[in-house]
Design an enzyme around this catalytic site. Structure first.
Site, PDB file in Angstrom:
ATOM      1  N   ASP A 199       4.338  -4.383   0.326  1.00  0.00           N
ATOM      2  CA  ASP A 199       4.959  -3.084   0.071  1.00  0.00           C
ATOM      3  C   ASP A 199       6.008  -2.823   1.151  1.00  0.00           C
ATOM      4  OD1 ASP A 199       5.567  -0.330  -0.242  1.00  0.00           O
ATOM      5  OD2 ASP A 199       3.581   0.045  -1.087  1.00  0.00           O
ATOM      6  N   LYS A 256      10.632   4.275   3.722  1.00  0.00           N
ATOM      7  CA  LYS A 256      10.882   5.454   4.549  1.00  0.00           C
ATOM      8  C   LYS A 256      10.532   5.179   6.012  1.00  0.00           C
ATOM      9  CE  LYS A 256      10.156   8.810   0.821  1.00  0.00           C
ATOM     10  NZ  LYS A 256       9.392   9.988   0.359  1.00  0.00           N
ATOM     11  N   THR A 285       4.073 -16.102  -6.657  1.00  0.00           N
ATOM     12  CA  THR A 285       3.166 -14.999  -6.941  1.00  0.00           C
ATOM     13  C   THR A 285       3.558 -14.389  -8.287  1.00  0.00           C
ATOM     14  OG1 THR A 285       4.501 -13.201  -6.013  1.00  0.00           O
ATOM     15  CG2 THR A 285       3.197 -14.503  -4.458  1.00  0.00           C
ATOM     16  N   GLU A 286       2.728 -13.477  -8.778  1.00  0.00           N
ATOM     17  CA  GLU A 286       3.052 -12.797 -10.031  1.00  0.00           C
ATOM     18  C   GLU A 286       4.354 -12.011  -9.898  1.00  0.00           C
ATOM     19  OE1 GLU A 286      -1.316 -13.571  -9.945  1.00  0.00           O
ATOM     20  OE2 GLU A 286       0.108 -12.731  -8.512  1.00  0.00           O
TER      21      GLU A 286
END
Length: 211
Positions: A118, A122, A191-192
């Site tokens: 992820d 911010k 990866t997916e």
């Protein structure tokens, strides 16, 4: 990787202790005994639905792999992949990446993978990025001297941030790929997320760095 809550996910994990370690804190320092051999141990922090960790395990039977994810439903899908593959050299943990020293002894892990983490774009969320200095300190403790991190992402901002973070922490950038799929890199396991993004023509970035 965020997915919908999966009904019966916890029970599914509990029913397969041969792959899912429910009490990893009790195994700290004894992971080679769990695998029953002295092979190197590689971990993936944020293993998602398990495509990468399972693919690596099948590709390299002489290496043991541990997939780590905090999300219950996601880990249950990873278990599906492991069960389908029947790979004997994979274990799964539902733990947070910031607490790895609770489950692994100093130098117990040989290599660490971070794939499509992820980006937390911010600034106020910088400390949540898996390549933030506090995470790097944790990784350094469980890896051997000069232990490596292999990092992949489609997010240029996170990639640039991570390169800077590695360097500022004193790590050495061993090799950098600014367009992995256009390179001559061999043995890449997707990866997916990577499969999805590559079909859209998005560039995939990769770096290998060591402490």
């Amino acid at each position: 990787m965020r997915v919908r809550k999966r009904k019966g996910a916890e029970e599914h994990l509990e029913n397969h202790p041969e792959y899912v370690i429910m009490n990893p804190e009790d195994i700290k320092g004894h992971w080679k005994e769990v695998f029953g051999n002295d092979h190197p141990i590689h971990i993936e922090v944020g293993s998602g639905k398990g495509g990468f960790i399972t693919g690596k395990a099948l590709q390299n039977p002489e290496i043991n792999y541990i997939g780590i994810d905090i999300q219950l439903s996601v880990l249950s899908y990873a278990l599906d992949k492991v069960l389908e593959s029947n790979a004997p050299n994979v274990k799964l943990l539902r733990v947070d990446g910031s607490s790895l020293t609770n489950y692994f002894e100093n130098g117990e892990i040989d290599l660490l993978y971070l794939n499509f983490s992820d980006p937390w774009p911010k600034t106020k969320h910088e400390k949540r990025r898996l390549t933030y200095k506090d995470f790097l300190e944790t990784y350094k403790q469980i890896l051997p001297e000069h232990g490596e991190i292999h990092f992949k992402t489609d997010n240029r901002g996170l990639f640039e941030y991570s390169l800077a973070s590695f360097s500022q922490f004193g790590m050495t950038l061993k090799q950098v790929w600014l367009d992995l799929h256009a390179s001559d890199f061999e043995g890449n396991v997707m990866t997916e997320y990577e499969e999805k993004f590559s079909k859209k023509g998005q560039v995939i970035y990769r770096v290998e760095a060591f402490f």
